[in-house]
Design a protein around this motif. Structure first.
Motif, short mmCIF file in Angstrom:
data_model
loop_
_atom_site.label_atom_id
_atom_site.label_comp_id
_atom_site.label_asym_id
_atom_site.label_seq_id
_atom_site.Cartn_x
_atom_site.Cartn_y
_atom_site.Cartn_z
N MET A 149 -30.42 75.82 40.81
CA MET A 149 -29.30 76.34 41.57
C MET A 149 -28.65 77.50 40.83
N THR A 150 -28.25 78.52 41.58
CA THR A 150 -27.49 79.62 41.01
C THR A 150 -26.02 79.22 40.94
N LEU A 151 -25.27 79.89 40.07
CA LEU A 151 -23.85 79.56 39.96
C LEU A 151 -23.12 79.76 41.30
N PRO A 152 -23.35 80.86 42.04
CA PRO A 152 -22.65 80.98 43.33
C PRO A 152 -22.97 79.84 44.31
N GLU A 153 -24.18 79.29 44.23
CA GLU A 153 -24.54 78.18 45.13
C GLU A 153 -23.80 76.90 44.82
N THR A 154 -23.20 76.79 43.64
CA THR A 154 -22.44 75.57 43.33
C THR A 154 -21.26 75.40 44.26
N GLU A 155 -20.86 76.48 44.93
CA GLU A 155 -19.79 76.37 45.94
C GLU A 155 -20.18 75.40 47.05
N HIS A 156 -21.48 75.31 47.37
CA HIS A 156 -21.96 74.35 48.37
C HIS A 156 -21.66 72.91 47.93
N VAL A 157 -21.86 72.65 46.65
CA VAL A 157 -21.64 71.30 46.11
C VAL A 157 -20.16 70.93 46.22
N ILE A 158 -19.31 71.84 45.77
CA ILE A 158 -17.87 71.60 45.81
C ILE A 158 -17.40 71.39 47.25
N ALA A 159 -17.85 72.26 48.15
CA ALA A 159 -17.47 72.16 49.57
C ALA A 159 -18.00 70.87 50.19
N ASP B 124 -10.90 74.32 41.81
CA ASP B 124 -10.84 75.33 40.75
C ASP B 124 -11.28 74.77 39.40
N ALA B 125 -10.88 73.56 39.10
CA ALA B 125 -11.30 72.93 37.84
C ALA B 125 -12.81 72.70 37.84
N TRP B 126 -13.35 72.31 38.99
CA TRP B 126 -14.79 72.08 39.12
C TRP B 126 -15.54 73.39 38.90
N SER C 150 -18.99 76.82 35.67
CA SER C 150 -19.17 78.13 35.05
C SER C 150 -19.44 77.98 33.55
N ALA C 151 -18.70 77.11 32.90
CA ALA C 151 -18.92 76.86 31.46
C ALA C 151 -20.32 76.30 31.21
N GLU C 152 -20.77 75.39 32.08
CA GLU C 152 -22.12 74.83 31.93
C GLU C 152 -23.18 75.92 32.09
N ASN D 245 -23.01 78.91 31.34
CA ASN D 245 -23.02 79.82 30.19
C ASN D 245 -23.74 79.23 28.99
N ARG D 246 -24.18 78.00 29.10
CA ARG D 246 -24.92 77.34 28.03
C ARG D 246 -26.42 77.39 28.33
N PRO D 247 -27.26 77.37 27.30
CA PRO D 247 -28.71 77.28 27.56
C PRO D 247 -29.03 75.97 28.30
N LEU D 248 -30.08 75.99 29.13
CA LEU D 248 -30.45 74.80 29.91
C LEU D 248 -30.58 73.55 29.05
N GLU D 249 -31.18 73.68 27.89
CA GLU D 249 -31.41 72.49 27.06
C GLU D 249 -30.13 71.94 26.43
N GLN D 250 -29.01 72.66 26.58
CA GLN D 250 -27.73 72.18 26.04
C GLN D 250 -26.73 71.78 27.12
N ARG D 251 -27.12 71.88 28.37
CA ARG D 251 -26.20 71.56 29.46
C ARG D 251 -26.04 70.06 29.65
N ALA D 252 -24.86 69.67 30.08
CA ALA D 252 -24.58 68.27 30.42
C ALA D 252 -25.00 67.96 31.84
N ILE D 253 -25.22 69.01 32.64
CA ILE D 253 -25.61 68.84 34.04
C ILE D 253 -26.53 70.00 34.43
N ILE D 254 -27.55 69.66 35.21
CA ILE D 254 -28.47 70.65 35.77
C ILE D 254 -28.43 70.46 37.29
N LEU D 255 -28.36 71.54 38.03
CA LEU D 255 -28.31 71.47 39.49
C LEU D 255 -29.53 72.15 40.10
#
Length: 181
Positions: A8-18, A42-44, A49-51, A53-63
């Protein structure tokens, strides 16, 4: 059926929140989601956004985005990630009209491949609400193996509930591949 799964791209995360903020209390209950645990939009956004900015192997969540004819129809998330070992996945077909029509099974198969490749997994777990039959059937069709039904809090948005624990372990499939749907 032209179905695609991809990171998932960062802009597509809006679908998840919505999706979560726009779901009825009844739908959230079926998912095992506690509406009081939904972070403000906004907090989500800031957390995601912070996730990103991290490399995939360091993320707490992958979408992962699910597309049908290039239209966003659902998504999966992986959390409880131990890179190179294991993760837990969640799955959501957003459009009610596309549920129970095979989209989820095809998307889950593609998503599992992505998680195993990106996270270098040995096993992948999924714990849908035990009373939500659609994801339980989907996981079985996609080659997951039933482990048990138990009570837990499967994720940060969930309440304590009965869940069915499934595992995908390529070492137990004989040939290391997904089941054919």
């Amino acid at each position: 059926m032209d179905v695609t799964a991809r990171l998932m791209t960062l802009p597509e995360t809006e679908h998840v929140i919505a999706y979560f903020h726009g779901s009825s209390p009844e739908h959230l209950e079926m998912l095992g989601v506690d509406p009081t645990r939904l972070p403000p939009a906004d907090a989500w956004r800031q957390r995601l956004s912070a996730e990103y900015n991290r490399p995939l192997e360091q993320r707490a969540i992958i979408l992962v985005s699910w597309l049908h004819n290039e239209e966003f129809v659902g998504f999966s998330t992986a959390d409880k990630i131990v890179y190179g070992e294991r993760a837990n996945m969640h799955l959501h077909v957003m459009d009610a009209g596309r549920r129970n029509r095979g989209f989820g099974s095809k998307c889950v198969c593609e998503t599992v491949k992505i998680y195993f490749e990106v996270l270098k997994l040995k096993v992948l777990f999924c714990e849908p609400n035990a009373f939500n039959t659609a994801p339980n059937r989907t996981l079985q069709k996609a080659g997951f193996r039933y482990l048990k039904t138990h009570f837990t809090v499967p994720g940060p948005l969930n309440y304590h509930q009965a869940v069915t624990r499934w595992v995908f372990d390529p070492s137990q499939t004989g040939n290391g591949s997904m089941s054919v749907i």
